[in-house]
Design a protein around this motif. Structure first.
Motif, PDB file in Angstrom:
ATOM      1  N   TYR A 151       0.846  -1.186   0.000  1.00  0.00           N
ATOM      2  CA  TYR A 151       0.000   0.000   0.000  1.00  0.00           C
ATOM      3  C   TYR A 151       0.888   1.246   0.000  1.00  0.00           C
ATOM      4  N   ASP A 152       0.381   2.326  -0.552  1.00  0.00           N
ATOM      5  CA  ASP A 152       1.139   3.582  -0.595  1.00  0.00           C
ATOM      6  C   ASP A 152       1.359   4.157   0.801  1.00  0.00           C
ATOM      7  N   SER A 153       2.490   4.816   0.937  1.00  0.00           N
ATOM      8  CA  SER A 153       2.746   5.605   2.145  1.00  0.00           C
ATOM      9  C   SER A 153       3.168   7.019   1.783  1.00  0.00           C
ATOM     10  N   GLY A 154       3.108   7.339   0.502  1.00  0.00           N
ATOM     11  CA  GLY A 154       3.371   8.707   0.070  1.00  0.00           C
ATOM     12  C   GLY A 154       4.842   9.063   0.073  1.00  0.00           C
ATOM     13  N   GLY A 155       5.118  10.283  -0.359  1.00  0.00           N
ATOM     14  CA  GLY A 155       6.465  10.813  -0.331  1.00  0.00           C
ATOM     15  C   GLY A 155       6.724  11.490   1.004  1.00  0.00           C
ATOM     16  N   ARG A 156       7.774  11.078   1.693  1.00  0.00           N
ATOM     17  CA  ARG A 156       8.109  11.654   2.987  1.00  0.00           C
ATOM     18  C   ARG A 156       8.922  12.935   2.777  1.00  0.00           C
ATOM     19  N   SER A 157       8.580  13.963   3.510  1.00  0.00           N
ATOM     20  CA  SER A 157       9.238  15.262   3.401  1.00  0.00           C
ATOM     21  C   SER A 157       9.495  15.823   4.785  1.00  0.00           C
ATOM     22  N   PHE A 158      10.417  16.770   4.879  1.00  0.00           N
ATOM     23  CA  PHE A 158      10.793  17.356   6.158  1.00  0.00           C
ATOM     24  C   PHE A 158       9.856  18.489   6.562  1.00  0.00           C
ATOM     25  N   TYR A 159       9.557  18.556   7.861  1.00  0.00           N
ATOM     26  CA  TYR A 159       8.871  19.722   8.409  1.00  0.00           C
ATOM     27  C   TYR A 159       9.491  20.060   9.757  1.00  0.00           C
ATOM     28  N   THR A 160       9.550  21.363  10.046  1.00  0.00           N
ATOM     29  CA  THR A 160      10.261  21.805  11.248  1.00  0.00           C
ATOM     30  C   THR A 160       9.505  22.920  11.970  1.00  0.00           C
ATOM     31  N   THR A 161       9.966  23.177  13.172  1.00  0.00           N
ATOM     32  CA  THR A 161       9.406  24.253  13.987  1.00  0.00           C
ATOM     33  C   THR A 161      10.106  25.577  13.716  1.00  0.00           C
ATOM     34  N   LYS A 162      11.236  25.559  12.986  1.00  0.00           N
ATOM     35  CA  LYS A 162      12.102  26.739  12.920  1.00  0.00           C
ATOM     36  C   LYS A 162      12.237  27.373  11.550  1.00  0.00           C
ATOM     37  N   ARG A 163      12.373  26.566  10.500  1.00  0.00           N
ATOM     38  CA  ARG A 163      12.647  27.157   9.190  1.00  0.00           C
ATOM     39  C   ARG A 163      12.366  26.138   8.098  1.00  0.00           C
ATOM     40  N   LEU A 164      12.219  26.635   6.885  1.00  0.00           N
ATOM     41  CA  LEU A 164      12.094  25.761   5.730  1.00  0.00           C
ATOM     42  C   LEU A 164      13.431  25.086   5.442  1.00  0.00           C
ATOM     43  N   ILE A 165      13.370  23.877   4.938  1.00  0.00           N
ATOM     44  CA  ILE A 165      14.567  23.152   4.509  1.00  0.00           C
ATOM     45  C   ILE A 165      14.626  23.252   2.988  1.00  0.00           C
ATOM     46  N   GLU A 166      15.438  24.186   2.511  1.00  0.00           N
ATOM     47  CA  GLU A 166      15.543  24.406   1.066  1.00  0.00           C
ATOM     48  C   GLU A 166      16.848  23.866   0.501  1.00  0.00           C
ATOM     49  N   ARG A 167      17.831  23.656   1.379  1.00  0.00           N
ATOM     50  CA  ARG A 167      19.121  23.060   1.013  1.00  0.00           C
ATOM     51  C   ARG A 167      19.531  22.138   2.160  1.00  0.00           C
ATOM     52  N   PRO A 168      20.411  21.174   1.898  1.00  0.00           N
ATOM     53  CA  PRO A 168      20.856  20.316   2.996  1.00  0.00           C
ATOM     54  C   PRO A 168      21.435  21.099   4.175  1.00  0.00           C
ATOM     55  N   GLU A 169      22.078  22.215   3.893  1.00  0.00           N
ATOM     56  CA  GLU A 169      22.666  23.015   4.981  1.00  0.00           C
ATOM     57  C   GLU A 169      21.615  23.481   5.983  1.00  0.00           C
ATOM     58  N   ASP A 170      20.368  23.598   5.548  1.00  0.00           N
ATOM     59  CA  ASP A 170      19.310  24.067   6.439  1.00  0.00           C
ATOM     60  C   ASP A 170      18.963  23.041   7.519  1.00  0.00           C
ATOM     61  N   LEU A 171      19.389  21.793   7.320  1.00  0.00           N
ATOM     62  CA  LEU A 171      19.159  20.766   8.330  1.00  0.00           C
ATOM     63  C   LEU A 171      20.208  20.790   9.440  1.00  0.00           C
ATOM     64  N   ARG A 172      21.295  21.489   9.189  1.00  0.00           N
ATOM     65  CA  ARG A 172      22.411  21.476  10.126  1.00  0.00           C
ATOM     66  C   ARG A 172      21.974  21.982  11.509  1.00  0.00           C
ATOM     67  N   GLY A 173      22.268  21.182  12.528  1.00  0.00           N
ATOM     68  CA  GLY A 173      21.959  21.565  13.905  1.00  0.00           C
ATOM     69  C   GLY A 173      20.552  21.243  14.347  1.00  0.00           C
ATOM     70  N   LEU A 174      19.702  20.745  13.435  1.00  0.00           N
ATOM     71  CA  LEU A 174      18.317  20.447  13.790  1.00  0.00           C
ATOM     72  C   LEU A 174      18.161  18.989  14.225  1.00  0.00           C
ATOM     73  N   LYS A 175      17.437  18.790  15.304  1.00  0.00           N
ATOM     74  CA  LYS A 175      17.104  17.436  15.768  1.00  0.00           C
ATOM     75  C   LYS A 175      15.848  16.990  15.019  1.00  0.00           C
ATOM     76  N   ILE A 176      15.989  15.971  14.191  1.00  0.00           N
ATOM     77  CA  ILE A 176      14.897  15.509  13.334  1.00  0.00           C
ATOM     78  C   ILE A 176      14.427  14.140  13.805  1.00  0.00           C
ATOM     79  N   ARG A 177      13.147  14.063  14.147  1.00  0.00           N
ATOM     80  CA  ARG A 177      12.588  12.767  14.550  1.00  0.00           C
ATOM     81  C   ARG A 177      12.599  11.812  13.364  1.00  0.00           C
TER      82      ARG A 177
END
Length: 335
Positions: A151-177
């Motif tokens: 069954y489908d589970s869709g495309g997984r994407s990032f969401y955060t409390t602080k900022r949009l993730i537009e480049r990999p560098e934007d993930l730096r320092g963020l704790k991602i579940r």
């Protein structure tokens, strides 16, 4: 005859969990006749739940009422790992489960979860409907499970409390579940984030309290869990499109006739287009609700993210069987 009306199923989306305490008590009772017990951690009304209900209607109709499915949704028997163990030991007959809990048991299930393996939903569906999907389903049987369908589970994407993730560098320092999966842990680490395994039911609180800064999931899960209320930045990276799998306990499978096995397989296959119709409608509905809520949304260029995940592939694609699965899936890309 039972009316098998897809429109009524579509109208049934979004139902709430009900009767959880009764279901919990009943879910562990011995199977009565040929009423198969099915579980799902998703709530009642979710596309996977409704697809298995449709499968149950088909079984009941085609067996003259001799076969059917009793469904316990909403995780009333615990999280996926707990329910999976009960299924393997025969206490549950049918179980819709994500691939991540299967990864330590069946290495082949890692392959569909490789980051950026699929170029589109159409690519994923073609691969899982074809020989690669059949090979992964067959790999479950030595481990106490019969793989019926994906069954489908869709495309997984990032969401955060602080900022949009537009480049990999934007993930730096963020704790991602992430799910409790070495593959997901290493993927987020390779992309520059700080992976934090956490049960799905704890994510809202974790986002609200700052235990994690973000998570990753599909549109329906982001919307139905209300995660958008505390993490209002959604970046549509679609980094993983791993499907989910409908499994049956091999113990139950061995107790039923060859004719009934064939019927169960056929009804499971016929539930796939129902699930997909419901899923596609749910994605559109959820995305529209999120847009209306005012959440900030980005559609990043995937290329910089894709460039960082090759070490993840190198680490986890470790056997000739897995490499063949990867090659076969990539060869099916319609793009």
């Amino acid at each position: 005859m039972i009316a098998l009306d897809r429109r009524s199923l579509l109208r049934g989306l979004g139902g709430a969990i009900g009767g959880a305490s009764v279901a919990l008590a009943a879910g562990c009772a011995p199977m009565e006749g040929q009423l198969l017990r099915a579980v799902d951690t998703h709530p009642d009304g979710y596309p996977t739940v409704e697809a298995v209900k449709y499968m149950g209607q088909l079984l009941r109709e085609r067996s003259g009422g001799r076969l059917g499915i009793e469904h316990y949704a909403g995780g009333v028997l615990g999280q996926e790992r707990d329910a999976l163990e009960i299924t393997i030991f025969g206490g549950i007959d049918l179980n819709r489960v994500s691939l991540a809990p299967l990864n330590p048991i069946v290495p082949e299930t890692l392959v569909p979860g490789l980051p950026f393996l699929f170029s589109s939903t159409q690519h994923m569906r073609a691969a899982m409907d074809g020989e690669p999907g059949r090979a992964i389903l067959d790999a479950l049987e030595p481990h106490g499970l019969i793989g019926l369908c994906f069954y489908d589970s869709g495309g997984r994407s990032f969401y955060t409390t602080k900022r949009l993730i537009e480049r990999p560098e934007d993930l730096r320092g963020l704790k991602i579940r992430v799910q409790s999966s070495d593959l997901f842990v290493e993927m987020v680490r390779a992309l520059g984030g700080n992976p934090t395994p956490m049960d799905f039911g704890e994510v809202y609180q974790g986002l609200m309290q700052g235990t994690v800064d973000g998570a990753e999931n599909n549109w329906p899960s982001y919307e139905s869990t209300r995660h958008f209320e505390v993490a209002p930045f959604y970046s549509e990276t679609r980094h993983v499109m791993a499907p989910e799998v409908l499994t049956m306990s091999a113990i139950t499978w061995k107790r039923i006739s060859a004719a009934d096995r064939a019927l169960i397989r056929q009804c499971a296959q016929e539930s796939i287009p129902v699930m997909r119709e419901l899923w596609d409608a749910k994605v559109e509905q959820s995305r529209a609700a999120i847009v209306a809520s005012g959440v900030r949304i980005a559609a990043p260029d995937p290329a910089p993210f894709q460039a960082l995940v090759q070490p993840v592939w190198d680490r986890f694609v470790t056997t000739p069987t897995m490499r063949k699965l990867v090659d076969d899936i990539r060869a099916m890309d319609p793009a």
